[in-house]
Enzyme design. Structure first.
Site, PDB file in Angstrom:
ATOM      1  N   ASP A 159       8.223  -3.288   5.309  1.00  0.00           N
ATOM      2  CA  ASP A 159       7.232  -3.931   6.157  1.00  0.00           C
ATOM      3  C   ASP A 159       6.149  -4.561   5.297  1.00  0.00           C
ATOM      4  O   ASP A 159       5.849  -4.088   4.195  1.00  0.00           O
ATOM      5  CB  ASP A 159       6.583  -2.907   7.098  1.00  0.00           C
ATOM      6  N   ARG A 160       5.545  -5.598   5.822  1.00  0.00           N
ATOM      7  CA  ARG A 160       4.525  -6.316   5.062  1.00  0.00           C
ATOM      8  C   ARG A 160       3.429  -5.407   4.482  1.00  0.00           C
ATOM      9  O   ARG A 160       3.079  -5.531   3.307  1.00  0.00           O
ATOM     10  CB  ARG A 160       3.896  -7.395   5.948  1.00  0.00           C
TER      11      ARG A 160
END
Length: 257
Positions: free
Chosen positions: A54-55
């Site tokens: 995830d970012r």
């Protein structure tokens, strides 16, 4: 430049900074910094993604250097032959290890999954956690005069979207910095008083057999400066010395999703 933690003629692994997208996405057209493009330019050859982070999550990101190796690695991930270890800072005291066996409904994105079916049955989801350290600080956040935090190691057995974040929230120990499933008051308190606003979730290790040689590999990504700063303020320096020290010269926008 990104920190390359392993590279040979078949694979490359980097320490992904928090806030970086793995690749270009139409969901964020304004972003200009991506892991894949940066690594490609850095090593001078095309790379293939085989898993994602995830970012807002930092840590080990493994990529293949050919489509054939990408297929082999993707199969290893699908068959759960690659073990992942994460570290996280969570709310409250976690005094012993355990397992979260909690089926989760698929979490759909409002834009990317606009036309996806929302009535799918919950999927089996299992995560293991280990208690590493605890601290209580004289900080009044919410109804208590002090705040408690724990450092934990997390090992997902399955790979659902936001699994670790959702599982820790399910057992009432949300990960600090998680604006979707976490405690927003604790997130603000840690940012204001300790200067750390990132999601405190880091992919520390990948354990796998090399897709070509069969050699057993352990890929390790060390903590960044904000993470290490919080460890120091909480008195946790030295608990995991093999993960300490790394600075990212490039900066990217932080996004806690």
């Amino acid at each position: 430049m990104l920190e390359i933690i392993y590279q040979d003629e078949h694979i490359v692994a980097v320490n992904k900074p928090a806030g970086w997208l793995v690749h270009r996405s139409w969901l964020d057209r304004n972003e200009t910094v991506f892991v894949m493009q940066t690594v490609r330019d850095q090593i001078g050859q095309h790379v293939y993604t085989v898993h994602r982070l995830d970012r807002p999550t930092s840590g080990v990101l493994l990529m293949a250097l050919s489509s054939d190796v990408a297929r082999m690695l993707s199969l290893q991930f699908e068959q759960h032959q690659i073990q992942k270890t994460y570290h996280a800072v969570v709310r409250g005291y976690v005094l012993e290890g355990g397992t979260v066996d909690y089926a989760m409904a698929e979490e759909l994105d409002k834009i990317a999954d606009k036309f996806a079916k929302s009535d799918k049955a919950p999927q089996p989801s299992v995560s293991h956690y280990e208690a590493l350290a605890q601290v209580e600080v004289p900080l009044a956040i919410g109804r208590y005069e002090t705040a408690r935090y724990s450092l934990v190691a997390l090992k997902p057995e399955t790979g659902r979207k936001h699994q670790l974040r959702r599982h820790m929230a399910h057992i009432r120990h949300p990960i600090i910095g998680d604006s979707t499933h976490g405690d927003l008051r604790q997130n603000r308190g840690v940012a204001q008083h300790f200067g750390c606003s990132r999601l405190m979730l880091h992919a520390s290790h990948l354990h796998l057999n090399h897709p070509v040689t069969g050699e057993a590999l352990t890929l390790t990504a060390r903590w960044d400066e904000p993470w290490q700063g919080l460890m120091s303020q909480f008195g946790w320096s030295g608990i995991a010395p093999h993960l300490e020290r790394v600075e990212f010269p490039l900066t990217a926008s932080q996004d806690n999703e």
